[in-house]
Design an enzyme around this catalytic site. Structure first.
Site, mmCIF file in Angstrom:
data_model
loop_
_atom_site.group_PDB
_atom_site.id
_atom_site.type_symbol
_atom_site.label_atom_id
_atom_site.label_comp_id
_atom_site.label_asym_id
_atom_site.label_seq_id
_atom_site.Cartn_x
_atom_site.Cartn_y
_atom_site.Cartn_z
ATOM 1 C CG ASP A 54 -1.865 1.228 1.247
ATOM 2 O OD1 ASP A 54 -1.582 2.221 0.524
ATOM 3 O OD2 ASP A 54 -3.044 0.744 1.794
ATOM 4 C CE1 TYR A 152 -8.299 10.413 -10.901
ATOM 5 C CE2 TYR A 152 -9.392 11.669 -12.778
ATOM 6 C CZ TYR A 152 -8.196 10.707 -12.389
ATOM 7 O OH TYR A 152 -7.373 10.023 -13.298
ATOM 8 C CE LYS A 156 -4.729 11.682 -11.613
ATOM 9 N NZ LYS A 156 -3.615 10.736 -11.150
ATOM 10 C CG ASN A 181 -11.110 10.164 -21.579
ATOM 11 O OD1 ASN A 181 -11.638 10.020 -20.895
ATOM 12 N ND2 ASN A 181 -11.895 11.340 -22.476
ATOM 13 C CD GLU A 194 -17.511 -0.587 -16.208
ATOM 14 O OE1 GLU A 194 -17.001 -0.721 -15.277
ATOM 15 O OE2 GLU A 194 -18.810 -0.927 -16.532
ATOM 16 C CB ALA A 196 -16.950 6.008 -22.450
ATOM 17 C CE LYS A 203 -23.464 0.388 -21.098
ATOM 18 N NZ LYS A 203 -23.873 2.005 -20.954
ATOM 19 C CD GLN A 221 -22.524 12.258 -23.335
ATOM 20 O OE1 GLN A 221 -23.336 12.690 -24.041
ATOM 21 N NE2 GLN A 221 -22.518 11.346 -22.501
HETATM 22 P P1 NAD Z 1 -5.905 1.893 -12.858
HETATM 23 O O1 NAD Z 1 -7.161 2.154 -11.492
HETATM 24 O O2 NAD Z 1 -6.128 0.883 -13.802
HETATM 25 O O3 NAD Z 1 -4.519 1.945 -12.171
HETATM 26 C C1 NAD Z 1 -4.015 2.484 -10.842
HETATM 27 C C2 NAD Z 1 -3.529 1.446 -9.948
HETATM 28 O O4 NAD Z 1 -3.254 2.165 -8.674
HETATM 29 C C3 NAD Z 1 -4.646 0.620 -9.452
HETATM 30 O O5 NAD Z 1 -3.758 -0.773 -9.790
HETATM 31 C C4 NAD Z 1 -4.670 0.478 -8.095
HETATM 32 O O6 NAD Z 1 -4.566 -0.966 -7.372
HETATM 33 C C5 NAD Z 1 -3.360 1.248 -7.800
HETATM 34 N N1 NAD Z 1 -3.336 1.885 -6.360
HETATM 35 C C6 NAD Z 1 -4.436 2.405 -5.866
HETATM 36 N N2 NAD Z 1 -4.484 2.821 -4.546
HETATM 37 C C7 NAD Z 1 -3.049 2.430 -4.172
HETATM 38 C C8 NAD Z 1 -2.250 2.291 -3.006
HETATM 39 N N3 NAD Z 1 -2.810 2.934 -1.992
HETATM 40 N N4 NAD Z 1 -0.973 1.654 -3.106
HETATM 41 C C9 NAD Z 1 -0.650 0.930 -4.158
HETATM 42 N N5 NAD Z 1 -1.283 0.812 -5.328
HETATM 43 C C10 NAD Z 1 -2.409 1.459 -5.289
HETATM 44 O O7 NAD Z 1 -5.887 3.358 -13.554
HETATM 45 P P2 NAD Z 1 -4.828 3.581 -14.728
HETATM 46 O O8 NAD Z 1 -6.165 3.913 -16.068
HETATM 47 O O9 NAD Z 1 -3.842 2.412 -14.959
HETATM 48 O O10 NAD Z 1 -4.528 5.082 -14.840
HETATM 49 C C11 NAD Z 1 -3.189 5.204 -14.145
HETATM 50 C C12 NAD Z 1 -2.962 6.709 -13.713
HETATM 51 O O11 NAD Z 1 -3.020 7.356 -15.104
HETATM 52 C C13 NAD Z 1 -3.756 7.325 -12.509
HETATM 53 O O12 NAD Z 1 -2.921 8.062 -11.878
HETATM 54 C C14 NAD Z 1 -4.850 7.664 -13.301
HETATM 55 O O13 NAD Z 1 -5.438 8.875 -12.420
HETATM 56 C C15 NAD Z 1 -4.116 8.442 -14.414
HETATM 57 N N6 NAD Z 1 -5.172 8.781 -15.649
HETATM 58 C C16 NAD Z 1 -5.529 7.644 -16.390
HETATM 59 C C17 NAD Z 1 -6.459 8.155 -17.248
HETATM 60 C C18 NAD Z 1 -7.140 7.043 -18.338
HETATM 61 O O14 NAD Z 1 -7.874 7.235 -19.043
HETATM 62 N N7 NAD Z 1 -6.908 5.548 -17.860
HETATM 63 C C19 NAD Z 1 -6.697 9.576 -17.624
HETATM 64 C C20 NAD Z 1 -6.138 10.415 -16.962
HETATM 65 C C21 NAD Z 1 -5.309 10.193 -15.931
#
Ligand code: NAD
Length: 335
Positions: A54, A152, A156, A181, A194, A196, A203, A221
């Protein structure tokens, strides 16, 4: 691996982008440590070492940052609109992600890590610039006066500033991307977190030809979506550059959600009706603005949305078929 391979830690290595980033870094010859609360869901991690821990715990952050050249900080408590915009998860989103970032920045400096990457989000952009679905403004310098549409996004923005403060005061090189995204195979495709593209692929794959699927909101949107491989290319180029950012990593190919659904139907070869229902949708319009990344990195993503959606649809349809196969398989003897 050569004795002097570069060493990296990927925080959030059990997540969608993190698991793909581990693979990419391994392909480039890095020694990689992964850290996450959980292992990747769909394929074993390719990390040389994986800490199931963690990152809210400062001791874990110290162990994560030990003896690496680069930190990729992607861990966050996050999900799609159904997770971020209902308001029900606001306190944990802010608390958990802020703790991870505060502890990781400090640990990286203490361990004398050379460079840290932070994944910020398009969700930091002000809501007032994203009310017109045809003309959203997501230029990097439009972030202030700040008015993100979710907690959120506020977290950030806070963490961007915190990393930049560490760069100014503590001599660590920081690189910040604002992802727009990101989607692709091996991403969450059901269960409520998940996004969109995955939700729509699921779906469409589940629906019988001629029936209907539900779409949140009026379907008008707009958004852009970036395929995972392009996202990783952008991350690595930013990390190798001398540009700090924050910089958008996203696609400029903006579509309405109805157009995205139509694309998924075309790929699946199905005709379905769209039933618009109320649901959390976020801002009216959002698109990446790639002028800064073009200028600073001489690069921008170029893969079409349709090519990315094809690969994603194929993968999600395969997941559904495997699930159905498991459900209809006879129970093993003894059960
Ligand atoms: P994801 O949720 O698949 O991955 C995030 C990971 O962080 C998860 O595996 C989760 O278990 C881990 N995590 C959360 N809390 C934790 C903790 N306390 N200790 C250890 N691990 C922890 O998300 P993602 O889509 O892979 O996104 C990765 C990063 O990119 C994130 O920071 C997200 O905010 C950012 N982001 C993603 C998107 C997107 O479209 N996927 C868009 C903008 C920003």
């Amino acid at each position: 691996m050569s004795a002097n391979a570069r060493r990296a830690v990927v925080c959030g290595a059990g997540g969608f982008i993190g698991a793909h980033l581990v693979k990419r870094l391994k392909r480039e010859g890095f020694w990689v440590r992964g850290v996450d609360l959980k292992a990747p869901e769909f394929a074993p991690s390719e990390a040389d070492e994986f800490l199931t821990e963690d990152l809210r715990d400062p001791q874990v952050c110290r162990a994560a940052a030990r003896n690496v050249d680069e930190v990729y900080q992607l861990a966050a408590d996050m999900g799609g609109a159904g997770f971020v915009f209902t308001g029900e998860n606001d306190a944990s989103i802010m608390h958990n992600s802020a703790l991870i970032n505060l502890n990781m920045a400090r640990a990286a400096v203490e361990s004398r890590v050379g460079r840290i990457f932070y994944s910020s989000s398009a969700c930091i952009y002000p809501e007032y610039n994203q009310t017109d679905p045809d003309n959203p403004n997501c230029a990097e310098d439009s972030a202030y006066p700040a008015a993100p549409d979710s907690e959120y996004g506020w977290e950030k923005l806070f963490s961007e500033r915190m990393y930049l403060a560490y760069q100014r005061n503590c001599g660590i090189a920081v690189r910040i991307a604002r992802f727009h995204n990101i989607f692709g195979p091996e991403g969450t495709w059901d269960g409520g977190r998940e996004k969109a593209p995955a939700a729509i692929c699921r779906k469409v794959a589940e629906a019988a030809d001629g029936t209907e699927i539900e779409i949140w909101g009026d379907g008008r949107q707009t958004r852009s979506f970036l395929y995972i491989d392009e996202c990783l290319e952008g991350v690595r180029r930013l990390m190798e550059s001398d540009f700090t950012g924050p910089v958008n990593i996203g696609s400029e190919q903006m579509v309405t959600i109805d157009e995205l659904a139509a694309m998924a139907m075309r790929i699946a070869g199905k005709r379905l009706k769209l039933k618009h229902i109320s649901g959390p949708t976020g801002v009216r319009g959002r698109n990446s603005d790639n002028r800064l990344i073009r200028e600073k990195l001489g690069w921008e993503p170029s893969l079409s949305l349709e090519a990315g959606m094809r690969a994603t649809y194929r993968w999600i349809a395969g997941q559904l078929a495997a699930r159905r196969g498991r459900a209809s398989a006879p129970a093993p003897a003894g059960e």
